[in-house]
Scaffold this motif. Structure first.
Motif, short mmCIF file in Angstrom:
data_model
loop_
_atom_site.label_atom_id
_atom_site.label_comp_id
_atom_site.label_asym_id
_atom_site.label_seq_id
_atom_site.Cartn_x
_atom_site.Cartn_y
_atom_site.Cartn_z
N GLU A 227 0.83 -1.20 0.00
CA GLU A 227 0.00 0.00 0.00
C GLU A 227 0.87 1.26 0.00
OE1 GLU A 227 -2.70 -0.23 3.23
OE2 GLU A 227 -3.87 -1.88 2.38
N PHE A 228 1.94 1.23 0.77
CA PHE A 228 2.86 2.37 0.81
C PHE A 228 3.50 2.59 -0.57
CE2 PHE A 228 7.41 3.49 1.23
CZ PHE A 228 7.28 4.80 1.66
N LEU A 229 3.98 1.50 -1.20
CA LEU A 229 4.66 1.64 -2.48
C LEU A 229 3.69 2.04 -3.60
CD1 LEU A 229 7.13 -1.39 -2.35
CD2 LEU A 229 7.64 1.03 -2.02
N LEU A 230 2.46 1.59 -3.51
CA LEU A 230 1.47 2.00 -4.50
C LEU A 230 1.27 3.51 -4.45
CD1 LEU A 230 -0.56 0.96 -6.63
CD2 LEU A 230 -2.27 0.91 -4.82
N GLN A 231 1.23 4.06 -3.25
CA GLN A 231 1.12 5.51 -3.10
C GLN A 231 2.41 6.19 -3.52
OE1 GLN A 231 0.20 5.57 1.01
NE2 GLN A 231 -1.83 4.68 0.76
N TYR A 232 3.54 5.54 -3.25
CA TYR A 232 4.83 6.14 -3.59
C TYR A 232 4.98 6.29 -5.10
CZ TYR A 232 9.78 7.26 -3.15
OH TYR A 232 10.99 7.90 -3.19
N ARG A 233 4.42 5.34 -5.85
CA ARG A 233 4.49 5.43 -7.30
C ARG A 233 4.01 6.79 -7.81
NH1 ARG A 233 1.97 -0.23 -9.69
NH2 ARG A 233 3.93 -1.44 -9.75
N ASP A 234 3.04 7.33 -7.13
CA ASP A 234 2.44 8.59 -7.57
C ASP A 234 3.36 9.77 -7.31
OD1 ASP A 234 0.35 9.78 -8.87
OD2 ASP A 234 -0.76 10.23 -7.05
N LEU A 235 4.44 9.55 -6.56
CA LEU A 235 5.35 10.64 -6.23
C LEU A 235 6.52 10.72 -7.20
CD1 LEU A 235 5.57 10.12 -2.36
CD2 LEU A 235 3.92 11.48 -3.66
N VAL A 236 6.72 9.66 -8.00
CA VAL A 236 7.87 9.61 -8.89
C VAL A 236 7.65 10.55 -10.05
CG1 VAL A 236 9.33 8.13 -10.31
CG2 VAL A 236 8.28 7.23 -8.24
#
Length: 613
Positions: A227-236
């Motif tokens: 869940e954290f990495l899914l949200q992190y994708r949006d920051l790249v």
């Protein structure tokens, strides 16, 4: 370590226990280039399914899942849909995972509990005549799937994702690598794919219980990590500096507690080695990164509020938007038995709206039991993943610890309210969450609330007691963005001085002091009445120790938060102290060892009450 030569196109990462099923054929799919192939199919997946289990789709018997797959998703039908979306589009293949026949990669829970006939097994597709069951099948664009280091192809576009973390067990390392790599693959227009088995694994007898212990971080943290990495994708978003994005994600994995700082340094060295070897990092792909991040955007709305300029404690704020929760709870606690009591009682009222952490510090070096205390702390931290070790000396420095906890929480979440709590508080968490929702919805602008039990001292010493201190995020932002912030020894005295009208954090007098009369701060309620359903009349009870906490919890589970829809602002008219507006005076604050927080030294010995330290 891998030898990456200039011009290399594919690297085969394989375990020595895996033998090729057809040695004459060699390694299948090693000629799949970065141009993509029309005979590569993509698993279809509902957008709500953030992970995908490919094992049933390749003929695995019964309920079976790859090592590192979040256990709470194993039974979800949406997580193992086998239909295909047809031939893959222009995205390229970054990583190919070969399934292993005979002794496939499953976790110790499966190995210890599978029904008779579950192992060994080979993957046999139900209809091998269909091309999509024989060829590569890509992971859904919006999902993650754990892959391993037993028989995996890595293509040029994903060479940067070869590095294995070294500060975790080998049973965990390759799974964390797979999740890390998949977080950034969409940014370069690439995907991970699975292939029918081209290897057979016949390993030595394993100690399943030892594997279970080694894999425990997978069982406990995989779901939250995805869940954290899914949200992190949006920051790249840095199109020209993928190495910086890789390094930033390594730091985020460290700050999230997945790996240690040695792995951050190793990643930095790895990126430098790649450059020295002549590796050309792939270019950023805006179109496909945006598609993969779509789910995260739908689930998390944008936030106009800026992150505070954090000054105290370790770590840097994550770039961009952080996950949002209603409430973060920071519990100052040095006693494991009290932490366990909270875990088994009122914290169970929590849900996705709350993040709770226990903050403590390492034992002093001169403590004769320091080694055993540290070992017990490390074991507890690994088991529960909810203990934060502060790099602060012990002593009378509770205001500094308050700021430290605020900052640590602000690094990881956007939140509406921050609650600082002692570990001897029984909190009616369900009721509090419901009322905070009401408070937030009934105010036209973000509230500026400083709430709890008001201690009615002499004039110039009126404050919220730090055992239960609730602050709205606007006030936390003021604290963390203030230069030359001052701290005293006590968190309550310091916060009372901060938010006294006319003082630095309340110059405009716009902070609302809220006394909640439903907080039994004195600990007398249970002596005067039954413990039955205390949350019908109270918001929290102070001086509740583990044995009593269990008793109160057992008698309070009938509580229904739908019965209480009032806002906390309902209590601002309660005149508990005639001099509330006076707050804490400068002289009172000075007597509390007032110093700049940046250089605060809390050398005064802590006075331990009847409950011990």
């Amino acid at each position: 370590m891998y030898a990456i030569h200039h011009g290399a196109e594919v690297i085969y990462d394989v375990d020595d226990r895996n033998a090729l099923v057809d040695p004459q054929q060699g390694v299948p799919h090693s000629d799949v280039s970065s141009s993509g192939k029309p005979d590569v199919f993509r698993f279809h997946s509902d957008e709500s399914a953030i992970v995908h289990n490919p094992y049933p789709c390749f003929g695995a018997p019964g309920v079976v899942w790859p090592r590192g797959f979040p256990l709470n998703k194993v039974q979800l039908v949406d997580s193992s849909t086998c239909s295909s979306e047809g031939a893959m589009d222009s995205q390229v293949i970054g990583v190919v995972q070969a399934l292993a026949n005979h002794d496939p990669d499953v976790d110790a829970i499966y190995r210890m509990t599978y029904p008779p006939g579950g192992l060994p097994f080979s993957f046999v597709a139900e209809d091998s005549s269909k091309a999509e069951t024989r060829n590569l099948r890509a992971v859904p664009a919006s999902a993650f799937t754990p892959y391993n280091a037993q028989a995996t192809l890595h293509f040029q576009v994903a060479f940067w994702g070869l590095l294995l973390p070294t500060t975790v067990d080998g049973r965990v390392s390759d799974t964390w690598r797979s999740y890390f790599t998949q977080a950034l693959l969409p940014a370069v227009g690439a995907v991970a794919a699975f292939s029918p088995g081209w290897v057979e694994q016949v390993g030595n007898p394993r100690n399943y219980l030892a594997d279970f212990k080694a894999e425990f971080p997978l069982y406990q943290r995989s779901g939250a990590l995805v869940e954290f990495l899914l949200q992190y994708r949006d920051l790249v978003s840095n199109a020209s500096a993928l190495p910086l994005e890789i390094e930033a994600l390594a730091v985020a994995m460290y700050e999230y507690g997945i790996v240690e700082d040695e792995d951050v340094a190793l990643m930095q060295a790895w990126l430098e080695d790649l450059r020295d070897a002549g590796y050309a990092f792939p270019e950023y792909d805006m179109q496909h990164q945006s598609t993969a991040a779509g789910v995260a955007r739908q689930q998390h709305t944008s936030v106009d509020e800026k992150l505070p300029a954090l000054q105290i404690g370790r770590g840097q704020p994550s770039p961009g938007e952080l996950p949002r929760v209603l409430l973060v709870v920071a519990i100052l606690s040095a006693r494991p038995e009290r932490r366990n009591a909270i875990r088994s009682t009122w914290s169970a009222w929590g849900d996705e709206r709350v993040e709770l952490r226990f903050f403590t510090e390492a034992p002093a070096e001169n403590n004769p039991d320091a080694e055993s205390i540290t070992a017990a702390l490390e074991e507890e931290m690994a088991l529960h993943q909810d203990v934060v070790l502060m790099d602060i000396d012990s002593g009378m420095n509770f205001a500094l610890k308050l700021v430290w906890a605020m900052q640590w929480m602000s690094h990881r979440w956007m939140f509406n309210f921050f609650l600082r709590l002692d570990d001897d508080y029984f909190l009616c968490l369900g009721r509090l969450l419901h009322e905070l929702e009401t408070t937030f919805k009934t105010t036209q602008e973000p509230p500026k609330i400083y709430a709890g039990h008001i201690t009615c001292g002499r004039s110039g010493n009126t404050r919220i007691d730090e055992a239960y201190m609730l602050l709205s995020t606007s006030l936390v932002t003021r604290v963390l963005s203030t230069t030359d912030l001052m701290c005293g020894g006590h968190g309550g005295v310091t916060a009372g001085w901060w938010f006294t009208p006319g003082n630095p954090l309340n110059e405009a007098g716009d902070v609302t002091w809220v006394h909640d009369p439903r907080l039994d701060h004195s600990g007398r309620a249970l002596k005067q009445e039954s413990a039955d359903n205390v949350c019908k009349t109270h918001m929290g009870l102070h001086k509740i120790y583990p044995d009593t906490m269990t008793e109160v919890w057992n008698k309070s589970q009938a509580y229904d938060d739908n019965d209480h829809g009032v806002s906390l602002l309902h209590y601002i008219t309660d005149q508990s102290c005639k001099h509330v507006p006076a707050g804490v005076s400068q002289s009172t604050f000075n007597r509390d060892h007032a110093q700049p927080c940046e250089t605060f030294t809390g050398n005064t010995k802590i006075h331990c009450g009847a409950g011990g330290c």
